[in-house]
Design an enzyme around this catalytic site. Structure first.
Site, PDB file in Angstrom:
ATOM      1  N   ASP A  52       9.481   2.872   1.616  1.00 52.22           N
ATOM      2  CA  ASP A  52       8.288   3.602   2.039  1.00 52.22           C
ATOM      3  C   ASP A  52       8.169   3.451   3.553  1.00 52.22           C
ATOM      4  OD1 ASP A  52       5.740   4.407   2.769  1.00 52.22           O
ATOM      5  OD2 ASP A  52       4.755   3.555   1.012  1.00 52.22           O
ATOM      6  N   LYS A  83       2.716  10.649   8.151  1.00 49.65           N
ATOM      7  CA  LYS A  83       2.096  10.245   9.399  1.00 49.65           C
ATOM      8  C   LYS A  83       2.762  10.893  10.607  1.00 49.65           C
ATOM      9  CE  LYS A  83      -0.129   5.990   7.764  1.00 49.65           C
ATOM     10  NZ  LYS A  83      -1.509   6.448   7.902  1.00 49.65           N
ATOM     11  N   PHE A 109       0.859  -1.187   0.000  1.00 44.78           N
ATOM     12  CA  PHE A 109       0.000   0.000   0.000  1.00 44.78           C
ATOM     13  C   PHE A 109       0.889   1.229   0.000  1.00 44.78           C
ATOM     14  CE2 PHE A 109      -2.340   3.517   1.774  1.00 44.78           C
ATOM     15  CZ  PHE A 109      -3.578   3.416   1.171  1.00 44.78           C
TER      16      PHE A 109
END
Length: 412
Positions: free
Chosen positions: A228, A263, A144
């Site tokens: 990532d 985040k 994702f």
């Protein structure tokens, strides 16, 4: 308007917002520390941390002070200009990436507004570096990387992809095994995207031998290795970066070419970052990429304050210690209820013997927020400030919720 009931807020939500998230589970009003309150005054222990985002919890006084003070001076100036908060934030990010030493010469940061945008930036870096002669980019099954069209092309889950096809060509998904990697590799591969731990897939780490093989192949052919770290970075796994655990056969650190963050990097403020390490920091040049809001002064202040607080309060160590203790407590639950507990630091996946979404509902009714990443998997990612006193009720609550849902299902 602020005193409206939960039902009224839900009605207004349905009338004014696009139905992209379904009906909200709660309507929240405020938070403090590791707790949030809904508009009816009910308190919840947030074991999801805004999906690994609110690393300092809610209303951390030092973060509030830093952002408030910056808002009173300068929030946005456009990227025709630089600001001290933007520059300090970039320095902080580089220091976090290379907490054990100096950043390689040429390392540079590009600030975005989200993790998706950070991955879009990385995708452009790979494309520009590779050129038309190396059109293939590899990503992993169950990956994702975001929901904008470029990042979505790197995201594996077909229900996310199908409504928006055709997506960007040239991206191929492989199983995270050395044999699959070697079979897919060629001189026409421009890069590979890897999440050190696949959070949306149920908190599943990528094997060390796969990482080592990917680094060897990218180095040999001049392709780029992209890590990532949107969910796993900034202390989440008990290290500043999850990829700090990567080692080659000789025990030397494996350093990616590009790292993406978001985040937790702003403590809940919307900000992301794409870091080009060494030569990769010079691939994007004036005119090849841009953003209006990315790296604004307010975001810079949030990043600077967040990373400073994490370092000062030793929250990376806290994530490691609390995560180890919490996973140990979860593994003590009866194996017929909890079938597997995995993860690193405060990113934890729990496989359970019943319907996970129903368990999430039971937990929420009991005042604990978690989420389900699949039909039988729970994910926990609480704030890095959490203590054992805070999370102590959680294992028993999960045990009771799993038992209750399984009993209800059997009875039905």
């Amino acid at each position: 308007m602020s005193s409206a009931s939960d039902a009224t807020w839900r009605e207004r939500y349905g009338e004014t917002l696009m139905n992209t998230f379904g009906s909200p589970q709660l309507v929240l009003s405020h938070g403090s520390g590791v707790y949030v309150w809904d508009v009816e005054g009910n308190r919840y222990l947030d074991m999801l941390g805004g999906i690994a985002t609110n690393c300092l919890g809610y209303a951390h006084p030092d973060l509030v002070e830093a952002v408030s003070a910056q808002a009173g001076r300068l929030m946005h100036a456009s990227n025709f200009f630089a600001t001290p908060p933007q520059i300090r934030a970039a320095m902080r990010v580089s220091a976090a990436l290379f907490s054990a030493g100096e950043a390689p010469e040429g390392t540079r940061v590009f600030f975005t507004n989200s993790g998706t945008e950070a991955n879009e930036t990385a995708l452009k870096i790979v494309r520009k570096h590779a050129g038309p002669q190396r059109p293939r980019i590899l990503a992993l099954t169950h990956a994702f990387h975001g929901r904008t069209t470029g990042a979505l092309a790197l995201t594996w889950k077909e229900p996310y992809r199908a409504p928006f096809a055709p997506l960007m060509p040239g991206i191929e998904f492989i199983e995270p095994t050395v044999s699959a990697l070697e079979a897919a590799w060629g001189d026409d591969v421009g890069g590979i995207f890897i999440e050190p731990i696949q959070g949306e897939a149920g908190v599943r780490a990528i094997d060390a031998d796969f990482i080592a093989a990917a680094r060897a192949l990218t180095t040999r052919t001049g392709a780029l290795l992209v890590a990532d770290e949107v969910q796993t970075g900034i202390g989440r796994t008990g290290r500043w970066m999850a990829h700090h655990a990567w080692r080659d056969a000789d025990g030397k650190p494996i350093v990616p070419d590009v790292v993406t963050l978001a985040k937790a990097v702003g403590g809940g403020f919307p900000v992301g970052a794409c870091v080009g390490i060494g030569p990769a920091g010079a691939i994007l040049t004036p005119g090849t990429h841009g953003t209006t809001f990315g790296g604004n002064a307010l975001a810079g202040a949030a990043v600077d304050a967040t990373l400073s607080i994490i370092e000062r309060d030793r929250l990376v160590d806290n994530a490691r210690i609390q995560g180890e203790n919490l996973r140990r407590a979860l593994r003590d639950i009866e194996p017929d209820l909890i079938t597997e507990v995995r993860g690193e630091g405060l990113l934890i996946g729990i496989d359970i013997a019943t319907d996970a979404p129903a368990v999430v509902t039971k937990l929420r009714e009991g005042g604990i927020i978690a989420n389900a990443t699949g039909p039988a998997t729970l994910r926990l990612a609480p704030p890095l400030i959490i203590t054992e006193d805070d999370w102590r009720p959680v294992p028993a609550a999960i045990r009771d919720a799993v038992h209750a849902v399984r009993t209800d299902t059997t009875s039905a």
